[in-house]
Design an enzyme around this catalytic site. Structure first.
Site, PDB file in Angstrom:
ATOM      1  N   ASP A  62     -14.919   1.430  10.948  1.00 51.24           N
ATOM      2  CA  ASP A  62     -15.482   1.294   9.599  1.00 51.24           C
ATOM      3  C   ASP A  62     -15.754  -0.173   9.305  1.00 51.24           C
ATOM      4  OD1 ASP A  62     -16.531   2.345   7.248  1.00 51.24           O
ATOM      5  OD2 ASP A  62     -14.600   2.335   6.199  1.00 51.24           O
ATOM      6  N   LYS A 100       0.874  -1.167   0.000  1.00 51.47           N
ATOM      7  CA  LYS A 100       0.000   0.000   0.000  1.00 51.47           C
ATOM      8  C   LYS A 100       0.912   1.217   0.000  1.00 51.47           C
ATOM      9  CE  LYS A 100      -4.046   1.998   2.191  1.00 51.47           C
ATOM     10  NZ  LYS A 100      -5.145   1.739   3.140  1.00 51.47           N
TER      11      LYS A 100
END
Length: 187
Positions: free
Chosen positions: A112, A4
């Site tokens: 989330d 990432k």
């Protein structure tokens, strides 16, 4: 491995950089079979930050939920075309609960959690992903004897979420999170 990398446009945003670093630090400290391990954190020659983690191959929990619901009929639950069952959904949900309970014991709240942030591997692995907006509780909630996750952000108390700010996916938020009552968001 998967890597990432922060987008070059976000290098100018202190908030984005701080959250990116915190995501890597949280992921590296949450050592659980249902959380993707973070292996390395660093900076590329062009200045972009990155971290590496295990690559996930599988499907989102959403896909299994949809399959099972689409297979249901007036007689009740049925086996989906892909072989998924209602019982399997409940077993996956149980693993998600165990994973989140583990994170809570270390002072981390996902913020989330939704079916799109749960991946099911080809051999039934359940992985809770995307800890990018996780809330790391301060050390005052823990005694020195207990383990808890520490990040640069919570140690220095920088870029703290302010009262009234809302982060996450509205349809999956707790009422206190949706109201921006960060003082009430907890395990």
């Amino acid at each position: 491995l998967a890597m990432k990398i922060i987008h070059p446009n976000l290098l100018k945003s202190k908030n984005a950089l701080t959250r990116f670093i915190e995501e890597a630090q949280v992921g590296a400290q949450l050592q659980h079979p249902n959380i993707i391990p973070v292996h390395e954190f660093g900076e590329l020659p062009d200045g972009r930050m990155y971290f590496t983690m295990k690559e996930i191959r599988g499907k989102e929990f959403t896909d299994l939920i949809d399959s099972v619901h689409n297979a249901a009929n007036e007689d009740g639950w049925a086996i989906a075309e892909d072989g998924s069952t209602f019982r399997q959904l409940i077993q996956i949900f149980h693993k998600i609960c165990e994973t989140i309970a583990y994170a809570h014991t270390l002072g981390v709240i996902h913020r989330d959690l939704k079916p799109e942030n749960v991946m099911i591997g080809g051999f039934g692995e359940v992985l809770v992903v995307d800890w990018g907006i996780a809330k790391v509780l301060g050390t005052e909630e823990y005694t020195e004897e207990e383990d808890f996750v520490q990040t640069s952000r919570n140690e220095q108390n920088v870029m703290a979420t302010r009262m009234g700010m809302v982060a996450g996916t509205p349809a999956y938020m707790s009422p206190e999170q949706a109201a921006g009552r960060i003082d009430l968001v907890g395990p």
